[in-house]
Write a protein that holds these residues in place. Structure first.
Motif, PDB file in Angstrom:
ATOM      1  N   MET A 204      26.456  -0.637  74.418  1.00 31.45           N
ATOM      2  CA  MET A 204      25.547  -1.436  75.243  1.00 31.45           C
ATOM      3  C   MET A 204      24.097  -0.947  75.257  1.00 31.45           C
ATOM      4  SD  MET A 204      27.768  -3.580  75.846  1.00 31.45           S
ATOM      5  CE  MET A 204      26.772  -4.761  76.708  1.00 31.45           C
ATOM      6  N   ASP A 207      22.203  -3.286  72.864  1.00 30.72           N
ATOM      7  CA  ASP A 207      22.260  -4.617  73.474  1.00 30.72           C
ATOM      8  C   ASP A 207      21.225  -4.751  74.595  1.00 30.72           C
ATOM      9  OD1 ASP A 207      24.885  -3.413  72.640  1.00 30.72           O
ATOM     10  OD2 ASP A 207      25.487  -5.518  72.640  1.00 30.72           O
ATOM     11  N   ASN A 231      26.938 -13.129  79.054  1.00 31.33           N
ATOM     12  CA  ASN A 231      28.396 -13.259  79.129  1.00 31.33           C
ATOM     13  C   ASN A 231      28.967 -12.391  78.023  1.00 31.33           C
ATOM     14  OD1 ASN A 231      30.921 -14.045  79.971  1.00 31.33           O
ATOM     15  ND2 ASN A 231      30.710 -16.193  79.382  1.00 31.33           N
ATOM     16  N   HIS A 232      30.269 -12.346  77.926  1.00 27.65           N
ATOM     17  CA  HIS A 232      30.922 -11.519  76.912  1.00 27.65           C
ATOM     18  C   HIS A 232      32.006 -12.341  76.246  1.00 27.65           C
ATOM     19  CE1 HIS A 232      32.622  -8.004  74.959  1.00 27.65           C
ATOM     20  NE2 HIS A 232      31.690  -7.234  75.501  1.00 27.65           N
ATOM     21  N   ARG A 233      31.997 -12.359  74.921  1.00 33.98           N
ATOM     22  CA  ARG A 233      32.976 -13.166  74.196  1.00 33.98           C
ATOM     23  C   ARG A 233      34.406 -12.706  74.488  1.00 33.98           C
ATOM     24  NH1 ARG A 233      31.988 -16.367  69.595  1.00 33.98           N
ATOM     25  NH2 ARG A 233      31.092 -18.254  70.421  1.00 33.98           N
ATOM     26  N   LYS A 234      34.597 -11.414  74.681  1.00 32.91           N
ATOM     27  CA  LYS A 234      35.953 -10.931  74.963  1.00 32.91           C
ATOM     28  C   LYS A 234      36.434 -11.414  76.322  1.00 32.91           C
ATOM     29  CE  LYS A 234      35.795  -6.885  71.962  1.00 32.91           C
ATOM     30  NZ  LYS A 234      35.805  -5.405  71.866  1.00 32.91           N
ATOM     31  N   GLY A 317      35.941  -6.361  77.971  1.00 36.86           N
ATOM     32  CA  GLY A 317      34.670  -7.033  78.223  1.00 36.86           C
ATOM     33  C   GLY A 317      34.043  -6.605  79.531  1.00 36.86           C
ATOM     34  N   ASP A 320      32.352  -3.250  79.272  1.00 41.26           N
ATOM     35  CA  ASP A 320      31.020  -3.374  78.671  1.00 41.26           C
ATOM     36  C   ASP A 320      30.005  -3.920  79.678  1.00 41.26           C
ATOM     37  OD1 ASP A 320      31.721  -2.377  76.223  1.00 41.26           O
ATOM     38  OD2 ASP A 320      31.874  -4.309  75.210  1.00 41.26           O
ATOM     39  N   MET A 321      30.404  -4.912  80.453  1.00 39.76           N
ATOM     40  CA  MET A 321      29.478  -5.531  81.407  1.00 39.76           C
ATOM     41  C   MET A 321      29.066  -4.550  82.501  1.00 39.76           C
ATOM     42  SD  MET A 321      28.847  -8.461  80.166  1.00 39.76           S
ATOM     43  CE  MET A 321      28.023  -9.343  81.483  1.00 39.76           C
ATOM     44  N   GLY A 352      30.911  -9.908  70.934  1.00 40.87           N
ATOM     45  CA  GLY A 352      30.776  -9.150  72.183  1.00 40.87           C
ATOM     46  C   GLY A 352      29.830  -9.822  73.155  1.00 40.87           C
ATOM     47  N   LEU A 353      28.817  -9.075  73.593  1.00 36.64           N
ATOM     48  CA  LEU A 353      27.840  -9.604  74.534  1.00 36.64           C
ATOM     49  C   LEU A 353      27.091 -10.793  73.917  1.00 36.64           C
ATOM     50  CD1 LEU A 353      26.446  -8.975  77.339  1.00 36.64           C
ATOM     51  CD2 LEU A 353      24.633  -7.892  75.989  1.00 36.64           C
TER      52      LEU A 353
END
Length: 569
Positions: A204, A207, A231-234, A317, A320-321, A352-353
């Motif tokens: 991150m 990112d 948002n996060h694809r996962k 996800g 990561d957020m 991901g993000l």
């Protein structure tokens, strides 16, 4: 005789004057700015051995045969494209400087890639948008297509060069066979400004720096209030799985959710069920989640959901957020970040993000601002629109929008991107993690042009002169006397040698009034005036154009004095 305006319009269109002689003598509707993208098409006769007073259409018998008779063609830019005059280009150059300086401030290097790529490089990377790719005719055994974006060519570049760690930017044109929305800055040919970081880095951190780049650029362009949705694809994929969406239908469902910024949920739900084949119960469960937005509070809400936390993709996800939200505060951008589960980004390569930058207020902008470059006496876009309405002209075809001058409309996303860790591996077999963003610069230009137009209108309403500086000239070399052409040339050459932007009039004995009016109209700040008196004393007169303040300066001191004054402007 052709009118002065007609001759000038024909000349500026870059077309031969004789072919218009009979055309303009015939009764026709008023000719609008002939190079403007939104102007009505103008039919023009080509050169022919016999000129007539009307344009003749070829008969059925003549079709397909070579003939010396006039062919009819339309003088216009292709649909979804436009021309840019000097004032508009000046606005674009200022925007590019702001964007490029930000990229360089963050340590990025620039590259360039071909305008077209092998078709296999591009296909299968854009989901449902793959149908918008421009395919080229076979030229010698290679099937090629115009590039759709700059991200896939960058991934191909990284794979080919083996450069597994690079922070790069690229500003170049891309092409999409989309329905144009000229009033919203959506074209078929347009610039993208991309910033990407390729290579390993702690989770991150790259990112968050990309988000900081977006924040600096949009703030520097002074476009108004904005928010960056993340948002996060996962997380999104995990939500679909928990809600009962089959794995093979994930991408289709994702493309539907991506339309929530343009359509109400009811329409998106209907598309999910009728076109993508989702069960109504699954679509309803998805709807409960994708309408949620917030910040750390939304992360905590999802963590408290037992069903969601049983899904590995969601857990990864959210991890990561949480890390992202700890970094954005340190980067000073936490106040413009919104965690929005409706953000999907329809492109297939994101892993991901994902994020988009949205202007939160309505923006007034125009499809074109011809008044910024208007020729004196020329018809304006407002005049053209009124004439079109009076004549019962048909509305634009194929969904192209027509906007009244000064209309307030939403411009949509002006930047977007995300993490794509698997794209390079499609070309090399070796994965290189990447994250980046693309600035939708054409939409930005539409807003900036309209702002300049509004400033111009306000100044004219107040009886003031408003000048958009279209050129970089800093000094005009002028004279009020005859036979000073050689002296003006020598002075101008001296300034050029010193690296100063200077001009002279291309007449041997120009009128002083014309030279000063040129300075005022083009925003040239200084004028150097030479005459017989100045020659005798070894001096020149240096005038500040805006105040008309004038001082005598020794010729040997002229360069230093000009640089000193320019530095203080």
């Amino acid at each position: 005789m052709l009118s002065r305006f007609v001759r000038r319009s024909v000349y500026q269109a870059g077309l031969p004057l004789p072919i218009y002689r009979n055309f303009f003598s015939a009764p026709k509707p008023p000719v609008t700015g002939m190079a403007e993208a939104d102007s009505r098409p103008v039919e023009v006769e080509a050169h022919s051995s016999t000129q007539t007073n009307s344009t003749k259409q070829p008969s059925a018998a003549q079709k397909g045969k070579k003939s010396k008779e006039a062919d009819v063609f339309v003088v216009k830019t292709p649909k979804g494209t436009r021309d840019y005059g000097p004032a508009q280009m000046a606005i674009r150059k200022r925007a590019f400087r702001i964007i490029e300086s930000c990229f360089q401030r963050h340590g990025a290097v620039t590259i360039d890639t071909p305008t077209f790529e092998l078709r296999d490089i591009l296909t299968g990377k854009y989901g449902e948008d793959s149908k918008l790719i421009y395919d080229l005719a076979d030229q010698g055994g290679e099937l090629c297509s115009l590039r759709y974006d700059l991200t896939v060519p960058f991934a191909r570049y990284v794979a080919m060069t083996g450069n597994k760690k690079i922070k790069r930017y690229q500003i170049a044109k891309v092409y999409r066979r989309d329905t144009p929305r000229m009033t919203k800055g959506r074209y078929r040919e347009f610039y993208q400004c991309d910033f990407d970081i390729a290579g390993e880095g702690d989770a991150m951190l790259p990112d968050t720096e990309v988000l900081r780049v977006v924040y600096e650029i949009i703030s520097g362009l002074d476009l108004g209030e904005f928010v960056i949705k993340v948002n996060h694809r996962k997380i999104l994929d995990g939500i679909f799985e928990v809600c009962g969406v089959p794995k093979k239908k994930l991408r289709g469902a994702c493309s539907c959710v991506d339309k929530l910024d343009k359509r109400p949920w009811e329409e998106v739900r209907k598309e999910m069920i009728e076109e993508k084949g989702l069960q109504p119960e699954a679509a309803d469960r998805v709807g409960e989640y994708v309408m949620l937005k917030g910040g750390l509070d939304l992360i905590e809400k999802l963590k408290a959901n037992e069903k969601m936390m049983k899904n590995k993709s969601v857990r990864m996800g959210l991890q990561d957020m949480e890390l992202l939200f700890s970094y954005i505060k340190e980067f000073g951008i936490d106040h413009i970040i919104s965690f929005d589960l409706s953000l999907a980004r329809g492109l297939d390569y994101y892993t991901g993000l994902i994020y988009e930058c949205i202007l939160t207020g309505e923006q007034t902008f125009l499809s074109s601002v011809p008044e910024l470059d208007a020729v004196e006496g020329a018809e304006t876009s407002a005049d053209a629109a009124a004439a079109a309405t009076a004549s019962g002209a048909a509305p634009p075809a194929d969904g192209e929008e027509e906007s009244s001058e000064g209309q307030c409309v939403g411009v949509g996303s002006i930047a977007g991107g995300g993490r794509y860790d698997n794209l390079v591996g499609l070309y090399s077999g070796s994965q290189v993690p990447c994250v980046g963003v693309s600035i939708g610069i054409e939409r930005v230009f539409s807003i900036l042009e309209a702002k300049e137009f509004q400033k111009k209108q306000a100044a004219e309403a107040a009886g003031e002169r408003y000048v958009i500086k279209r050129r970089d000239t800093d000094v005009m070399i002028a004279s009020a006397e005859k036979n000073m052409c050689g002296e003006r040339i020598r002075l101008c050459s001296m300034l050029w040698d010193a690296g100063i932007n200077a001009e002279i009039a291309h007449r041997k004995n120009p009128r002083m009034l014309d030279q000063m009016q040129y300075c005022e109209g083009e925003g040239v700040p200084l004028a150097v005036i030479i005459g017989s008196r100045e020659l005798a004393s070894g001096e020149v007169s240096l005038r500040v154009v805006s105040t008309r303040e004038q001082v005598a300066v020794k010729r040997d001191d002229l360069v230093d004095e000009i640089k000193r004054r320019l530095a203080s402007l």
